[in-house]
Motif scaffolding. Structure first.
Motif, PDB file in Angstrom:
ATOM      1  N   ALA A 290     -39.680  -4.596  -7.550  1.00  0.00           N
ATOM      2  CA  ALA A 290     -40.799  -3.906  -6.911  1.00  0.00           C
ATOM      3  C   ALA A 290     -39.886  -2.910  -6.350  1.00  0.00           C
ATOM      4  N   GLN A 291     -38.559  -3.209  -7.220  1.00  0.00           N
ATOM      5  CA  GLN A 291     -37.412  -2.173  -7.345  1.00  0.00           C
ATOM      6  C   GLN A 291     -37.348  -1.060  -8.597  1.00  0.00           C
ATOM      7  N   GLY A 292     -37.786  -2.148  -9.614  1.00  0.00           N
ATOM      8  CA  GLY A 292     -37.796  -1.409 -10.790  1.00  0.00           C
ATOM      9  C   GLY A 292     -39.303  -0.327 -10.616  1.00  0.00           C
ATOM     10  N   LEU A 293     -40.041  -1.598 -10.266  1.00  0.00           N
ATOM     11  CA  LEU A 293     -41.973  -1.051 -11.076  1.00  0.00           C
ATOM     12  C   LEU A 293     -41.974   0.439  -9.845  1.00  0.00           C
ATOM     13  N   VAL A 294     -41.947   0.491  -9.009  1.00  0.00           N
ATOM     14  CA  VAL A 294     -42.281   1.308  -8.224  1.00  0.00           C
ATOM     15  C   VAL A 294     -42.042   2.863  -9.394  1.00  0.00           C
ATOM     16  N   PRO A 295     -40.975   3.357  -9.010  1.00  0.00           N
ATOM     17  CA  PRO A 295     -40.690   4.579  -9.493  1.00  0.00           C
ATOM     18  C   PRO A 295     -41.081   4.594 -11.347  1.00  0.00           C
ATOM     19  N   LEU A 296     -41.500   3.443 -11.933  1.00  0.00           N
ATOM     20  CA  LEU A 296     -41.378   3.523 -13.002  1.00  0.00           C
ATOM     21  C   LEU A 296     -43.340   4.663 -12.922  1.00  0.00           C
ATOM     22  N   ALA A 297     -44.141   3.665 -12.359  1.00  0.00           N
ATOM     23  CA  ALA A 297     -44.554   3.194 -12.100  1.00  0.00           C
ATOM     24  C   ALA A 297     -46.107   4.901 -11.567  1.00  0.00           C
ATOM     25  N   LEU A 298     -45.334   5.238  -9.976  1.00  0.00           N
ATOM     26  CA  LEU A 298     -45.637   5.669  -9.498  1.00  0.00           C
ATOM     27  C   LEU A 298     -44.344   7.349  -9.499  1.00  0.00           C
ATOM     28  N   GLY A 299     -43.820   7.115  -9.945  1.00  0.00           N
ATOM     29  CA  GLY A 299     -42.984   8.051 -10.780  1.00  0.00           C
ATOM     30  C   GLY A 299     -41.514   8.729  -9.552  1.00  0.00           C
ATOM     31  N   ASN A 301     -41.614  10.304  -6.415  1.00  0.00           N
ATOM     32  CA  ASN A 301     -42.150  10.690  -4.702  1.00  0.00           C
ATOM     33  C   ASN A 301     -41.993   9.958  -4.263  1.00  0.00           C
ATOM     34  N   TRP A 302     -41.883   8.379  -4.939  1.00  0.00           N
ATOM     35  CA  TRP A 302     -42.641   7.090  -4.374  1.00  0.00           C
ATOM     36  C   TRP A 302     -41.557   6.580  -3.925  1.00  0.00           C
ATOM     37  N   LEU A 303     -40.297   6.631  -3.985  1.00  0.00           N
ATOM     38  CA  LEU A 303     -39.311   6.230  -4.053  1.00  0.00           C
ATOM     39  C   LEU A 303     -38.826   5.507  -2.826  1.00  0.00           C
ATOM     40  N   ASP A 304     -39.922   6.144  -1.595  1.00  0.00           N
ATOM     41  CA  ASP A 304     -39.582   5.009  -0.673  1.00  0.00           C
ATOM     42  C   ASP A 304     -40.092   4.224  -0.171  1.00  0.00           C
ATOM     43  N   ALA A 305     -41.299   3.853  -1.204  1.00  0.00           N
ATOM     44  CA  ALA A 305     -42.098   2.652  -1.306  1.00  0.00           C
ATOM     45  C   ALA A 305     -41.839   1.800  -1.684  1.00  0.00           C
ATOM     46  N   VAL A 306     -40.663   1.295  -1.806  1.00  0.00           N
ATOM     47  CA  VAL A 306     -40.088   0.710  -2.487  1.00  0.00           C
ATOM     48  C   VAL A 306     -39.843  -0.652  -1.198  1.00  0.00           C
ATOM     49  N   PRO A 307     -39.283  -0.923  -0.225  1.00  0.00           N
ATOM     50  CA  PRO A 307     -39.342  -1.691   0.121  1.00  0.00           C
ATOM     51  C   PRO A 307     -40.592  -2.091   1.438  1.00  0.00           C
ATOM     52  N   ILE A 308     -41.396  -1.316   1.612  1.00  0.00           N
ATOM     53  CA  ILE A 308     -42.883  -0.927   1.983  1.00  0.00           C
ATOM     54  C   ILE A 308     -43.386  -2.057   0.712  1.00  0.00           C
ATOM     55  N   VAL A 309     -43.117  -2.390  -0.332  1.00  0.00           N
ATOM     56  CA  VAL A 309     -44.338  -2.664  -1.258  1.00  0.00           C
ATOM     57  C   VAL A 309     -43.082  -4.263  -1.314  1.00  0.00           C
ATOM     58  N   GLN A 310     -42.221  -4.713  -0.772  1.00  0.00           N
ATOM     59  CA  GLN A 310     -41.179  -5.664  -0.396  1.00  0.00           C
ATOM     60  C   GLN A 310     -41.395  -6.727   0.249  1.00  0.00           C
ATOM     61  N   ILE A 311     -41.927  -6.077   0.847  1.00  0.00           N
ATOM     62  CA  ILE A 311     -42.352  -6.567   2.590  1.00  0.00           C
ATOM     63  C   ILE A 311     -44.051  -7.203   2.520  1.00  0.00           C
TER      64      ILE A 311
END
Length: 371
Positions: A290-299, A301-311
């Motif tokens: 998730a740490q690399g996937l979220v910024p790669l896929a969403l950009g 604006n969505w870095l704050d989503a990384v820990p949410i995706v992991q949980i």
């Protein structure tokens, strides 16, 4: 499974495009409105299609009665959504929700007249026809939403896409199935006796999946809701894209073999083994990248989503391992048991969401779901 993979692939492409065109607040605003709409739509969540599949002797009386209920309840739900549009602006302190809910109300009324005959696709295991029906809806929504988003750069693209999807579903249901329903209540007693528990179960399922929208929206605002919802969708992709189509298909099989308990037991154990084999490594793997996937896929604006995706990736695995059992209870005519199990889940979830969202925003809400 193919139907789900294809439609969700289209949905993921759509999400990746929209996430770069729109902002989290746009997604959050629509999620806040659709959560209220989904709550009102529970008025027609009697699960008549489920009842028709479970009853292997259902005839035209049952089909016509189910369609009549759908039409009446769809109209009632649409009127209620429109009437609650103004109170919703007060609840969320967000005036933009008003016109959104009015448009969504129209979609509810339209969907109520969908041809009930398409239930036969699943009842008689005609999953190829069910595949084309679902694919048509997804393509219609995609072809409406993405171009509008690129042109409007507004949440209205999401709203109009929802309306177009519902219009297409109704039109294609009559094109694909020759059944022509008529107004009738001849079998209302038989349907209601089974479906009353499905209504309760669907309400509890709604609370399981959408309570976070109300809690986070009220406490944290549209951006937090947008972060949580998109994270929830991504995190549950591996589990949901395998489990949901399996559940949809095997329920019809469970209903057919319901009277043969040893055969049903063997079937369930086979199904849950397949689910575990796919869901566990997929969910854990998604959490790991998730740490690399979220910024790669969403950009950015969505870095704050990384820990949410992991949980929520771990949460998705646990959900995948227990949802199929609920379909067994319903297939053998015991929807009350499924409702009781969902009641226990919701009784723990809502207080945890209130505590988690208050203390840590959407990340706290994710921990609440997992707990």
């Amino acid at each position: 499974v193919l139907a789900r993979l294809v439609t969700r692939s289209i949905g993921m492409v759509s999400t990746l495009i929209l996430a770069r065109v729109l902002v989290p607040e746009d997604f959050g605003l629509v999620a806040m409105a659709t959560s209220l709409v989904a709550l009102i739509e529970l008025l027609r969540a009697f699960g008549f299609d489920t009842a028709l599949i479970q009853n292997q002797q259902a005839d035209r009386r049952h089909y016509d009665t189910a369609w009549t209920f759908n039409v009446a309840l769809g109209f009632l739900a649409g009127v209620l959504v429109a009437s609650l549009a103004v109170p919703a602006t007060w609840f969320y302190d967000e005036v933009r929700i008003l016109p959104v809910m009015l448009v969504l109300a129209v979609g509810i009324v339209v969907q109520g007249v969908e041809n009930v005959g398409i239930v036969d696709f699943r009842k008689h295991l005609q999953f190829d026809r069910d595949f084309w029906f679902m694919l048509g809806q997804k393509l219609a929504g995609f072809l409406a939403t993405v171009p509008l988003a690129l042109y409007l750069r507004s949440y209205w693209a999401l709203v109009i896409g929802i309306l177009v999807t519902r219009l297409w579903a109704v039109a294609s249901s009559y094109y694909m199935h020759p059944y022509r329903p008529r107004l009738s209540l001849a079998a209302y007693a038989e349907l209601i006796s089974f479906s009353k528990w499905l209504l309760l179960n669907n309400f509890l399922t709604f609370l399981r999946s959408r309570a976070s929208d109300f809690v986070i929206g009220r406490l944290q605002g549209p951006r937090a809701v947008g972060l949580f919802n998109v994270s929830y969708e991504i995190a549950n992709l591996p589990a949901s894209e395998i489990v949901m189509p399996i559940n949809r298909a095997v329920y019809s099989g469970y209903a057919i073999m319901g009277s043969d308990r040893p055969r049903l037991r063997d079937g369930f154990l086979n199904v849950i083994s397949v689910i575990a084999a796919f869901a566990v490594p997929a969910g854990v793997g998604l959490a790991a990248v998730a740490q690399g996937l979220v910024p790669l896929a969403l950009g950015a604006n969505w870095l704050d989503a990384v820990p949410i995706v992991q949980i929520l990736s771990v949460y998705g695995v646990l959900v995948a391992l227990q949802t199929n059992a609920l379909y067994v209870y319903i297939a053998v005519g015991e929807p009350r048991t499924a409702a009781l199990l969902n009641s226990l889940y919701v009784a723990i979830l809502i207080p945890a969401l209130l505590l988690g969202a208050t203390s840590a925003g959407p990340v706290g809400a994710a921990w609440a779901c997992l707990i």
